[in-house]
Enzyme design. Structure first.
Site, PDB file in Angstrom:
ATOM      1  N   GLN A  64       1.030  -1.203   0.055  1.00 31.50           N
ATOM      2  CA  GLN A  64      -0.099   0.069   0.047  1.00 31.50           C
ATOM      3  C   GLN A  64       1.013   1.300   0.160  1.00 31.50           C
ATOM      4  O   GLN A  64       0.520   1.910  -0.664  1.00 31.50           O
ATOM      5  CB  GLN A  64      -1.109   0.131   1.112  1.00 31.50           C
ATOM      6  CG  GLN A  64      -1.854   1.192   1.335  1.00 31.50           C
ATOM      7  CD  GLN A  64      -3.164   0.964   0.149  1.00 31.50           C
ATOM      8  OE1 GLN A  64      -3.216  -0.252  -0.307  1.00 31.50           O
ATOM      9  NE2 GLN A  64      -3.719   1.899  -0.206  1.00 31.50           N
ATOM     10  N   GLU A 110     -16.089   4.012  -5.432  1.00 32.85           N
ATOM     11  CA  GLU A 110     -15.408   2.944  -6.068  1.00 32.85           C
ATOM     12  C   GLU A 110     -16.193   1.736  -6.257  1.00 32.85           C
ATOM     13  O   GLU A 110     -16.355   0.991  -5.181  1.00 32.85           O
ATOM     14  CB  GLU A 110     -14.200   2.677  -5.054  1.00 32.85           C
ATOM     15  CG  GLU A 110     -12.974   3.764  -5.073  1.00 32.85           C
ATOM     16  CD  GLU A 110     -11.887   3.057  -4.328  1.00 32.85           C
ATOM     17  OE1 GLU A 110     -11.948   1.852  -3.854  1.00 32.85           O
ATOM     18  OE2 GLU A 110     -11.235   3.758  -4.173  1.00 32.85           O
TER      19      GLU A 110
HETATM   20 ZN   LIG Z   1     -10.211  -1.166  -3.107  1.00 35.53          ZN
END
Ligand SMILES: [Zn+2]
Length: 372
Positions: A262, A341
């Site tokens: 990340q 999203e």
């Molecule tokens: Zn995601």
């Protein structure tokens, strides 16, 4: 005189005397009772003396007994002008009760408001005492109202007058009155491992070194292995099969991501678009649900990293039956702090995912309202 007449007269005389004495005693006794009745007040002696001094004996005793009035009289804090309020204030066994009552009355709180305050926020009365009058009863039915955040509610309300009070409370509780990442709580590894429902967002962080201990590979193989925690992985396979029956064909394009992954991803976005833009679509390391091993990004058969409208609709209507929610739905950016999203699914388990789905709320809101 005849002996019998004498005896009769004597007996009569005795009876007469007894009668007179009885009447006298009865008279004395009954007048005494009347005197006593005059002094028969429901209040204790100290408060009776104070009310007599204040010339309020009749007035107070003609009214129904009030423990609050008695305590105020006894404590020497009694204020004549507040008597009608005192009658309606329920006595509470709290420290400095009489002083607190007067200070609240000084601030223009009425009896109903004072009863609410001493019943529901007795541990935090100082907060109320240290600020100007607020319409406290407006928060009465807001279950997630937290008096310690009252100043934040008030200033957020000033800036967002289009929101109702319940929304103000929830949004401030989430943290939305503050910049994301500016103040956050960090979970322990135990919490993250043992609780599949924890909220991860810009106000709730995972430990940098947190790694799930039960990651398993998904059956889909594209040369890259996608992993999720065991329970989420099983549920995901069921979701894929169910979708397929409805001609919705989905593939993963990202699942578990470590803190380091990340970190690289986020920094690449920052290098490309700058911090401000990157923060709208990519979580900073430690703040990503992907590090939980409970989130997966899915794409449609025909798209590289997105869902078609049809597939998105299917996810919105059906994924909860397999334990997943669409975590960043359209139109919720102001709450989730991330742009929509449609492809990002979060595993919560069937029971909770169903409740969140039925509530129509984002998980951030649901968590504040029902999970704390
Ligand atoms: Zn995601």
């Amino acid at each position: 005189m005849n002996k019998w007449v004498k005896i009769s007269l004597s007996v009569l005389l005795v009876i007469l005397i007894i009668f007179i004495i009885s009447i006298t005693i009865l008279k004395i006794f009954s007048s005494k009772t009347k005197e006593e009745e005059k002094d028969k007040s429901a209040y204790n002696l100290t408060s009776v003396n104070v009310m007599k001094e204040l010339d309020l004996y009749e007035e107070i005793n003609n009214h129904e007994y009030s423990k609050t009035v008695e305590v105020l009289l006894e404590s020497n804090n009694f204020k004549k002008e507040y008597l009608n309020y005192y009658y309606d204030i329920e006595y509470k066994n709290i420290t400095n009760f009489s002083t607190i009552i007067n200070r609240l009355l000084d601030k223009n709180y009425n009896s109903e408001e004072i009863n609410y305050i001493t019943t529901n926020i007795s541990d935090n009365i100082n907060i109320i005492l240290n600020m100007d009058y607020i319409n406290i009863l407006a928060y009465k039915d807001i279950t997630n109202f937290d008096i310690s955040k009252i100043e934040r509610y008030l200033s957020y309300q000033e800036e967002n007058q289009n929101y109702d009070l319940a929304t103000i409370v929830t949004y401030v509780n989430i943290g939305l009155d503050k910049e994301g990442y500016s103040e956050y709580t960090t979970y322990t590894t135990e919490e993250a491992l043992n609780d599949l429902t924890i909220l991860v967002n810009k106000y709730h962080k995972l430990p940098d070194d947190y790694e799930p201990n039960d990651l398993v590979a998904l059956s889909y193989n594209s040369g890259y292995t996608y992993t999720l925690r065991r329970e989420a992985a099983t549920a995901y396979e069921e979701l894929v099969s169910a979708a397929l029956l409805d001609n919705v064909i989905i593939y993963p394009f990202s699942a578990y991501r470590s803190y380091n992954t990340q970190n690289k991803l986020y920094n690449n976005y920052v290098a490309r678009d700058g911090v401000k833009a990157a923060d709208t679509y990519s979580a900073r390391p430690g703040f990503s649900e992907h590090q939980l091993g409970l989130a997966i990004d899915v794409r449609s058969n025909t798209l590289l990293d997105n869902l078609t409208e049809k597939d998105y609709e299917w996810m919105l209507s059906n994924s909860y039956e397999y334990g997943f929610i669409v975590r960043y739905p359209k139109g919720c950016q102001h709450i989730t702090q991330f742009m929509e999203e449609p492809w990002h699914l979060r595993y919560l388990g069937v029971e909770l995912a169903t409740k969140v789905h039925n509530s129509g709320l984002t998980y951030d809101e649901y968590y504040d309202l029902y999970m704390k």
